[in-house]
Design a protein around this motif. Structure first.
Motif, PDB file in Angstrom:
ATOM      1  N   SER A 169       2.370   9.990  -7.443  1.00 20.05           N
ATOM      2  CA  SER A 169       1.783   9.588  -8.645  1.00 20.05           C
ATOM      3  C   SER A 169       0.680  10.444  -9.258  1.00 20.05           C
ATOM      4  O   SER A 169       0.163  10.171 -10.434  1.00 20.05           O
ATOM      5  N   LYS A 229       3.679   1.312  -4.483  1.00 21.03           N
ATOM      6  CA  LYS A 229       4.769   0.740  -5.698  1.00 21.03           C
ATOM      7  C   LYS A 229       4.124   0.582  -6.918  1.00 21.03           C
ATOM      8  O   LYS A 229       4.749   1.081  -7.831  1.00 21.03           O
ATOM      9  N   SER A 230       2.978   0.153  -7.028  1.00 20.60           N
ATOM     10  CA  SER A 230       2.396  -0.269  -8.218  1.00 20.60           C
ATOM     11  C   SER A 230       1.951   1.194  -8.957  1.00 20.60           C
ATOM     12  O   SER A 230       2.503   1.437 -10.123  1.00 20.60           O
ATOM     13  N   SER A 231       1.661   2.113  -8.335  1.00 20.07           N
ATOM     14  CA  SER A 231       1.434   3.366  -8.737  1.00 20.07           C
ATOM     15  C   SER A 231       2.790   4.134  -9.444  1.00 20.07           C
ATOM     16  O   SER A 231       2.593   4.764 -10.468  1.00 20.07           O
ATOM     17  N   ASN A 262       0.762  -1.298  -0.085  1.00 19.90           N
ATOM     18  CA  ASN A 262       0.075  -0.091  -0.041  1.00 19.90           C
ATOM     19  C   ASN A 262       0.704   1.138  -0.146  1.00 19.90           C
ATOM     20  O   ASN A 262       0.272   2.474   0.180  1.00 19.90           O
ATOM     21  N   ASP A 317       1.668  14.615  -2.546  1.00 17.57           N
ATOM     22  CA  ASP A 317       0.691  15.404  -3.040  1.00 17.57           C
ATOM     23  C   ASP A 317      -0.267  15.404  -1.444  1.00 17.57           C
ATOM     24  O   ASP A 317      -0.821  16.538  -1.274  1.00 17.57           O
TER      25      ASP A 317
HETATM   26  P1  GDP Z   1       1.350  -0.815  -3.713  1.00 12.78           P
HETATM   27  O1  GDP Z   1       0.284  -1.861  -2.646  1.00 12.78           O
HETATM   28  O2  GDP Z   1       2.409  -0.275  -2.860  1.00 12.78           O
HETATM   29  O3  GDP Z   1       1.474  -1.353  -4.861  1.00 12.78           O
HETATM   30  O4  GDP Z   1       0.454   0.508  -3.793  1.00 12.78           O
HETATM   31  P2  GDP Z   1      -0.557   1.187  -4.733  1.00 12.78           P
HETATM   32  O5  GDP Z   1       0.034   1.743  -5.697  1.00 12.78           O
HETATM   33  O6  GDP Z   1      -1.761  -0.078  -5.204  1.00 12.78           O
HETATM   34  O7  GDP Z   1      -1.239   2.060  -3.903  1.00 12.78           O
HETATM   35  C1  GDP Z   1      -1.895   2.099  -2.820  1.00 12.78           C
HETATM   36  C2  GDP Z   1      -3.091   3.166  -2.466  1.00 12.78           C
HETATM   37  O8  GDP Z   1      -2.502   4.374  -2.350  1.00 12.78           O
HETATM   38  C3  GDP Z   1      -4.062   3.211  -3.484  1.00 12.78           C
HETATM   39  O9  GDP Z   1      -5.351   3.707  -3.206  1.00 12.78           O
HETATM   40  C4  GDP Z   1      -3.381   4.451  -4.504  1.00 12.78           C
HETATM   41  O10 GDP Z   1      -4.322   4.958  -5.224  1.00 12.78           O
HETATM   42  C5  GDP Z   1      -2.748   5.403  -3.483  1.00 12.78           C
HETATM   43  N1  GDP Z   1      -1.701   6.128  -3.936  1.00 12.78           N
HETATM   44  C6  GDP Z   1      -0.581   5.372  -4.273  1.00 12.78           C
HETATM   45  N2  GDP Z   1       0.386   6.664  -4.827  1.00 12.78           N
HETATM   46  C7  GDP Z   1      -0.155   7.901  -4.224  1.00 12.78           C
HETATM   47  C8  GDP Z   1       0.142   9.106  -4.376  1.00 12.78           C
HETATM   48  O11 GDP Z   1       1.277   9.570  -4.942  1.00 12.78           O
HETATM   49  N3  GDP Z   1      -0.642   9.963  -3.895  1.00 12.78           N
HETATM   50  C9  GDP Z   1      -2.008   9.851  -3.545  1.00 12.78           C
HETATM   51  N4  GDP Z   1      -2.802  10.711  -2.925  1.00 12.78           N
HETATM   52  N5  GDP Z   1      -2.325   8.473  -3.337  1.00 12.78           N
HETATM   53  C10 GDP Z   1      -1.466   7.512  -3.674  1.00 12.78           C
END
Ligand code: GDP
Length: 194
Positions: free
Chosen positions: A176, A36-38, A33, A145
């Motif tokens: 992101s 990372k994917s973003s 969360n 942000d």
């Molecule tokens: P992962 O589990 O590390 O791959 O995380 P995700 O990329 O799936 O992101 C987890 C949550 O955080 C999602 O709801 C995204 O929309 C949110 N998120 C990720 N990056 C950002 C960011 O730069 N800004 C904001 N405000 N939310 C983000």
């Protein structure tokens, strides 16, 4: 770098499944969360190559993405997911440790931390582990942000202090949502694979 081609090549759990190429690799690690994917999707300008999900901890494989035929991104499954069993956690640790300590093509690790909070014990352990093995690290502080610009410096200092940040590493403030830090992230990755 402007990316036109990015594709997943393999989801691996053991070294014999790693791609047999000499292409440089950049690993990406962080707790579930963290964004990372973003981050991956922002860098390759895709909506959803690396799956984003609100359900943490689902991928327990090392996902190799081929980028422009010049490097691999290696998506390391997120840590800090309380619901996995001890056995699963141990397997996860072993898989990641093997990859990070034995893969010759590995040039640097992008270590993602949530910019809003102090690094967790696991964030700190991961960073110290990488430093112990002399791996160059690009620390990416995500979700910038969500913090007013006037507080960015303060958050950066808190994170660096908690990690005992090595000055030879790179620190990038990233979002992101606004794409803040995207160019810096690519510059750091390109420098690492040169
Ligand atoms: P992962 O589990 O590390 O791959 O995380 P995700 O990329 O799936 O992101 C987890 C949550 O955080 C999602 O709801 C995204 O929309 C949110 N998120 C990720 N990056 C950002 C960011 O730069 N800004 C904001 N405000 N939310 C983000």
């Amino acid at each position: 770098m402007k990316v036109h081609n990015a594709e997943i090549v393999i989801s691996a759990v053991s070294p014999k499944q790693y791609p047999e190429t000499d292409l440089p690799e950049i690993a990406l690690a962080g707790r579930s969360n963290v964004g990372k994917s973003s981050f991956i999707n922002t860098l390759i300008a895709r909506k959803n190559l690396a799956r984003t999900s609100s359900k943490p901890g689902k991928t327990q494989t090392l996902n190799f993405y081929l980028i422009e035929n010049i490097l691999h991104f290696v998506d390391v499954p997120g840590y800090g997911y309380a619901k996995v069993s001890k056995t699963e956690r141990a397997k996860w640790g072993q898989m990641i440790e093997t990859y990070l300590t034995q893969r010759e093509q590995l040039r640097a690790v992008v270590s993602l931390v949530d910019m809003r909070h102090e690094p967790s014990q696991e964030d700190i352990q991961m960073y110290q582990f990488l430093k112990y093995y002399d791996l160059p690290v690009i620390v990416v502080a995500t979700k910038a942000d969500k913090i007013p610009r006037g507080k960015w410096n303060k958050h950066e200092s808190v994170i660096k202090k908690a990690l005992d940040f090595d000055k030879s590493d790179t620190f990038i403030i990233f979002s992101s949502v606004t794409k803040e830090g995207k160019d810096e992230a690519w510059a750091a990755i390109e420098a690492a694979i040169k």
